[in-house]
Design a protein around this motif. Structure first.
Motif, PDB file in Angstrom:
ATOM      1  N   PHE A 203       8.770   5.255  -4.537  1.00 19.95           N
ATOM      2  CA  PHE A 203       7.627   5.293  -3.630  1.00 19.95           C
ATOM      3  C   PHE A 203       7.890   6.360  -2.582  1.00 19.95           C
ATOM      4  N   ASP A 204       6.807   6.912  -2.057  1.00 17.19           N
ATOM      5  CA  ASP A 204       6.939   7.908  -1.001  1.00 17.19           C
ATOM      6  C   ASP A 204       6.307   7.387   0.281  1.00 17.19           C
ATOM      7  N   ILE A 205       7.026   7.545   1.378  1.00 11.97           N
ATOM      8  CA  ILE A 205       6.396   7.298   2.672  1.00 11.97           C
ATOM      9  C   ILE A 205       6.761   8.454   3.593  1.00 11.97           C
ATOM     10  N   ASN A 206       5.829   9.332   3.738  1.00  8.58           N
ATOM     11  CA  ASN A 206       5.986  10.491   4.615  1.00  8.58           C
ATOM     12  C   ASN A 206       7.245  11.302   4.312  1.00  8.58           C
TER      13      ASN A 206
ATOM     14  N   GLY B 121       0.778  -1.239   0.000  1.00 10.54           N
ATOM     15  CA  GLY B 121       0.000   0.000   0.000  1.00 10.54           C
ATOM     16  C   GLY B 121       0.807   1.286   0.000  1.00 10.54           C
ATOM     17  N   LEU B 122       2.057   1.229  -0.451  1.00  9.34           N
ATOM     18  CA  LEU B 122       2.840   2.473  -0.559  1.00  9.34           C
ATOM     19  C   LEU B 122       2.427   3.233  -1.820  1.00  9.34           C
ATOM     20  N   GLU B 123       2.692   4.546  -1.788  1.00  6.39           N
ATOM     21  CA  GLU B 123       2.315   5.395  -2.914  1.00  6.39           C
ATOM     22  C   GLU B 123       3.438   5.438  -3.964  1.00  6.39           C
ATOM     23  N   LEU B 124       3.121   4.952  -5.169  1.00  3.45           N
ATOM     24  CA  LEU B 124       4.080   5.015  -6.283  1.00  3.45           C
ATOM     25  C   LEU B 124       4.041   6.422  -6.854  1.00  3.45           C
ATOM     26  N   ILE B 125       5.170   7.140  -6.786  1.00  2.00           N
ATOM     27  CA  ILE B 125       5.132   8.537  -7.239  1.00  2.00           C
ATOM     28  C   ILE B 125       5.825   8.759  -8.572  1.00  2.00           C
ATOM     29  N   GLU B 126       6.706   7.867  -8.980  1.00  2.00           N
ATOM     30  CA  GLU B 126       7.415   8.098 -10.235  1.00  2.00           C
ATOM     31  C   GLU B 126       8.036   6.813 -10.742  1.00  2.00           C
ATOM     32  N   GLN B 127       8.013   6.673 -12.074  1.00  2.00           N
ATOM     33  CA  GLN B 127       8.736   5.576 -12.713  1.00  2.00           C
ATOM     34  C   GLN B 127       9.543   6.166 -13.843  1.00  2.00           C
ATOM     35  N   GLU B 128      10.808   5.821 -13.920  1.00  2.00           N
ATOM     36  CA  GLU B 128      11.612   6.365 -15.011  1.00  2.00           C
ATOM     37  C   GLU B 128      12.747   5.420 -15.348  1.00  2.00           C
ATOM     38  N   GLU B 129      13.310   5.638 -16.546  1.00  2.00           N
ATOM     39  CA  GLU B 129      14.507   4.900 -16.916  1.00  2.00           C
ATOM     40  C   GLU B 129      15.666   5.889 -16.937  1.00  2.00           C
ATOM     41  N   VAL B 130      16.752   5.550 -16.219  1.00  2.00           N
ATOM     42  CA  VAL B 130      17.927   6.420 -16.203  1.00  2.00           C
ATOM     43  C   VAL B 130      18.981   5.761 -17.079  1.00  2.00           C
ATOM     44  N   GLU B 131      19.090   6.250 -18.312  1.00  2.00           N
ATOM     45  CA  GLU B 131      19.935   5.562 -19.288  1.00  2.00           C
ATOM     46  C   GLU B 131      21.404   5.593 -18.900  1.00  2.00           C
ATOM     47  N   SER B 132      21.858   6.713 -18.297  1.00  2.00           N
ATOM     48  CA  SER B 132      23.273   6.818 -17.925  1.00  2.00           C
ATOM     49  C   SER B 132      23.664   5.762 -16.895  1.00  2.00           C
TER      50      SER B 132
END
Ligand code: ZN
Length: 133
Positions: free
Chosen positions: A46-49, A27-38
């Motif tokens: 995820f964010d928790i407080n 039940g954690l909040e997913l805030i961002e998904q990205e690919e870091v090519e470097s």
């Protein structure tokens, strides 16, 4: 000075399965998904407080995260601390004999500077985050 934990980085083999577990079951909040090519990684944050948990899946066999998993398995990869002044903190640690991976901070994500402290000096790979001045 280290002020607080900014994020915790965890190496995983399968990001999709990890997202299912931490979002749908924990039940954690997913805030961002990205690919870091470097860095040859896919990241789910995820964010928790205000503290972020970042899961890192390698996208290539020569990714630093792939090498980490090969050696140590999945799990805790690094802890990132917010500093009030990253350059002063780097100087401070260096003057006390701490081994640094990056003697100079560089641009990380979201417009902040980052630098890594060598795990030989810090037990767990340590990332410093913060403004330069
Ligand atoms: Zn990090």
């Amino acid at each position: 000075m280290l002020k607080q934990i900014d994020h915790i980085g965890i190496a995983v083999k399968n990001l999709e399965e990890t997202i299912k577990l931490y979002k749908n079951i924990m039940g954690l909040e997913l805030i961002e998904q990205e690919e870091v090519e470097s860095q040859k990684v896919k990241v789910a944050k995820f964010d928790i407080n205000g503290v972020h948990i970042e899961f890192l899946e390698p996208t290539a066999p020569d990714s630093p995260i792939a090498k980490f998993i090969e050696k140590k398995g999945e799990g805790l990869h690094h802890i990132a601390y917010m500093t009030d002044n990253i350059n002063k903190e780097l100087e401070n640690l260096k003057s006390k004999g701490i081994k640094l991976i990056n003697e100079e901070s560089f641009d990380g994500a979201s417009g902040v500077k980052v630098a890594f402290v060598h795990p030989k000096s810090s037990i767990v790979l340590t990332e410093l985050v913060g403004k330069g001045e």
